[in-house]
Design a protein around this motif. Structure first.
Motif, PDB file in Angstrom:
ATOM      1  N   SER A  35       0.850  -1.184   0.000  1.00 40.27           N
ATOM      2  CA  SER A  35       0.000   0.000   0.000  1.00 40.27           C
ATOM      3  C   SER A  35       0.892   1.243   0.000  1.00 40.27           C
ATOM      4  O   SER A  35       2.003   1.219   0.517  1.00 40.27           O
ATOM      5  N   PRO A  36       0.418   2.343  -0.559  1.00 40.73           N
ATOM      6  CA  PRO A  36       1.214   3.572  -0.568  1.00 40.73           C
ATOM      7  C   PRO A  36       1.478   4.053   0.861  1.00 40.73           C
ATOM      8  O   PRO A  36       0.640   3.879   1.744  1.00 40.73           O
ATOM      9  N   GLN A  37       2.611   4.654   1.076  1.00 40.34           N
ATOM     10  CA  GLN A  37       3.004   5.138   2.395  1.00 40.34           C
ATOM     11  C   GLN A  37       2.494   6.570   2.575  1.00 40.34           C
ATOM     12  O   GLN A  37       3.249   7.524   2.531  1.00 40.34           O
ATOM     13  N   CYS A  38       1.189   6.717   2.780  1.00 40.66           N
ATOM     14  CA  CYS A  38       0.558   8.029   2.846  1.00 40.66           C
ATOM     15  C   CYS A  38       0.471   8.591   4.257  1.00 40.66           C
ATOM     16  O   CYS A  38       0.564   9.792   4.452  1.00 40.66           O
ATOM     17  N   VAL A  39       0.266   7.748   5.266  1.00 38.00           N
ATOM     18  CA  VAL A  39       0.067   8.231   6.633  1.00 38.00           C
ATOM     19  C   VAL A  39       1.418   8.561   7.249  1.00 38.00           C
ATOM     20  O   VAL A  39       2.317   7.734   7.288  1.00 38.00           O
ATOM     21  N   LYS A  40       1.555   9.797   7.736  1.00 42.98           N
ATOM     22  CA  LYS A  40       2.800  10.282   8.330  1.00 42.98           C
ATOM     23  C   LYS A  40       2.524  10.706   9.767  1.00 42.98           C
ATOM     24  O   LYS A  40       1.555  11.402  10.038  1.00 42.98           O
ATOM     25  N   VAL A  41       3.386  10.282  10.690  1.00 46.17           N
ATOM     26  CA  VAL A  41       3.261  10.681  12.092  1.00 46.17           C
ATOM     27  C   VAL A  41       3.862  12.070  12.250  1.00 46.17           C
ATOM     28  O   VAL A  41       5.009  12.301  11.889  1.00 46.17           O
ATOM     29  N   THR A  67      -1.066  12.641   9.652  1.00 45.56           N
ATOM     30  CA  THR A  67      -1.416  13.393   8.454  1.00 45.56           C
ATOM     31  C   THR A  67      -1.418  12.451   7.267  1.00 45.56           C
ATOM     32  O   THR A  67      -0.527  11.617   7.134  1.00 45.56           O
ATOM     33  N   ASN A  68      -2.424  12.597   6.406  1.00 47.17           N
ATOM     34  CA  ASN A  68      -2.481  11.831   5.162  1.00 47.17           C
ATOM     35  C   ASN A  68      -1.800  12.665   4.084  1.00 47.17           C
ATOM     36  O   ASN A  68      -2.288  13.721   3.701  1.00 47.17           O
ATOM     37  N   LEU A  69      -0.664  12.202   3.593  1.00 47.30           N
ATOM     38  CA  LEU A  69       0.093  12.929   2.583  1.00 47.30           C
ATOM     39  C   LEU A  69      -0.459  12.723   1.176  1.00 47.30           C
ATOM     40  O   LEU A  69      -0.116  13.484   0.270  1.00 47.30           O
ATOM     41  N   LYS A 115      -5.151  12.462  -3.083  1.00 47.00           N
ATOM     42  CA  LYS A 115      -6.201  11.923  -3.951  1.00 47.00           C
ATOM     43  C   LYS A 115      -6.883  10.677  -3.416  1.00 47.00           C
ATOM     44  O   LYS A 115      -7.774  10.150  -4.061  1.00 47.00           O
ATOM     45  N   ARG A 116      -6.464  10.169  -2.248  1.00 46.12           N
ATOM     46  CA  ARG A 116      -7.076   8.945  -1.743  1.00 46.12           C
ATOM     47  C   ARG A 116      -7.039   8.929  -0.227  1.00 46.12           C
ATOM     48  O   ARG A 116      -6.170   9.532   0.390  1.00 46.12           O
ATOM     49  N   SER A 117      -7.997   8.246   0.364  1.00 44.88           N
ATOM     50  CA  SER A 117      -7.961   8.052   1.814  1.00 44.88           C
ATOM     51  C   SER A 117      -6.983   6.919   2.119  1.00 44.88           C
ATOM     52  O   SER A 117      -6.715   6.078   1.267  1.00 44.88           O
ATOM     53  N   SER A 118      -6.462   6.926   3.330  1.00 39.18           N
ATOM     54  CA  SER A 118      -5.454   5.938   3.711  1.00 39.18           C
ATOM     55  C   SER A 118      -5.823   5.292   5.024  1.00 39.18           C
ATOM     56  O   SER A 118      -6.474   5.894   5.870  1.00 39.18           O
ATOM     57  N   LEU A 164      -7.845   7.696   7.397  1.00 34.26           N
ATOM     58  CA  LEU A 164      -7.736   9.139   7.266  1.00 34.26           C
ATOM     59  C   LEU A 164      -8.257   9.558   5.900  1.00 34.26           C
ATOM     60  O   LEU A 164      -7.905   8.952   4.885  1.00 34.26           O
ATOM     61  N   ALA A 165      -9.063  10.606   5.884  1.00 37.61           N
ATOM     62  CA  ALA A 165      -9.555  11.140   4.609  1.00 37.61           C
ATOM     63  C   ALA A 165      -8.398  11.765   3.838  1.00 37.61           C
ATOM     64  O   ALA A 165      -7.332  12.041   4.398  1.00 37.61           O
ATOM     65  N   LYS A 166      -8.603  12.013   2.565  1.00 35.49           N
ATOM     66  CA  LYS A 166      -7.528  12.573   1.734  1.00 35.49           C
ATOM     67  C   LYS A 166      -7.098  13.939   2.249  1.00 35.49           C
ATOM     68  O   LYS A 166      -7.923  14.800   2.506  1.00 35.49           O
ATOM     69  N   GLY A 167      -5.802  14.097   2.440  1.00 35.91           N
ATOM     70  CA  GLY A 167      -5.216  15.354   2.875  1.00 35.91           C
ATOM     71  C   GLY A 167      -5.541  15.770   4.297  1.00 35.91           C
ATOM     72  O   GLY A 167      -5.266  16.895   4.682  1.00 35.91           O
ATOM     73  N   ALA A 168      -6.098  14.895   5.134  1.00 32.25           N
ATOM     74  CA  ALA A 168      -6.535  15.264   6.479  1.00 32.25           C
ATOM     75  C   ALA A 168      -5.419  15.098   7.508  1.00 32.25           C
ATOM     76  O   ALA A 168      -4.506  14.299   7.338  1.00 32.25           O
ATOM     77  N   THR A 169      -5.519  15.876   8.597  1.00 32.07           N
ATOM     78  CA  THR A 169      -4.676  15.719   9.776  1.00 32.07           C
ATOM     79  C   THR A 169      -5.605  15.449  10.947  1.00 32.07           C
ATOM     80  O   THR A 169      -6.620  16.113  11.095  1.00 32.07           O
ATOM     81  N   LYS A 170      -5.243  14.472  11.777  1.00 31.02           N
ATOM     82  CA  LYS A 170      -6.155  14.042  12.838  1.00 31.02           C
ATOM     83  C   LYS A 170      -5.363  13.614  14.065  1.00 31.02           C
ATOM     84  O   LYS A 170      -4.313  12.983  13.945  1.00 31.02           O
ATOM     85  N   ASP A 171      -5.866  13.964  15.261  1.00 33.05           N
ATOM     86  CA  ASP A 171      -5.299  13.475  16.509  1.00 33.05           C
ATOM     87  C   ASP A 171      -6.059  12.208  16.889  1.00 33.05           C
ATOM     88  O   ASP A 171      -7.272  12.239  17.054  1.00 33.05           O
TER      89      ASP A 171
END
Length: 103
Positions: free
Chosen positions: A32-38, A53-55, A58-61, A77-84
């Motif tokens: 899977s793509p490495q989209c989620v970043k701590v 953060t979802n880097l 164009k796609r949720s991760s 995580l939704a596309k481009g979202a940052t969440k605690d």
């Protein structure tokens, strides 16, 4: 005779490196793509949180928070979202890392 051996050895080495490169590309395509970043780990009150953060724009991760000796919380995580994300109490163990998973 030495020239022939050198040519044969070079051909074998080139073939082996081509096989390794092709197999590593195939393995990377299956992940899977490495989209989620701590962004950071922190405590708030008596709970532990991790800011993710979802880097990928164009796609949720999907992710899994890896915690020793506990059930690993999962999420999306939704596309481009940052969440605690709250993952436990301060009395419990800290998260080791966050793993990107296939949705």
């Amino acid at each position: 005779m030495r020239k022939i051996m050198a040519i044969v050895m070079a051909a074998v080495a080139c073939g082996a490196s081509l096989t390794v490169a092709t197999s590593s590309e195939a393995a990377a395509a299956g992940r899977s793509p490495q989209c989620v970043k701590v962004r950071k780990y922190f405590d708030k009150g008596d709970h532990r949180y991790v800011r993710l953060t979802n880097l990928c724009a164009k796609r949720s991760s999907c992710f899994t928070i890896v915690i020793p000796h506990q059930r690993d919380p999962r999420g999306r995580l939704a596309k481009g979202a940052t969440k605690d994300v709250r993952y436990g109490k301060t009395s419990g163990p800290r998260a080791l890392y966050v793993k990107n998973t296939h949705c």
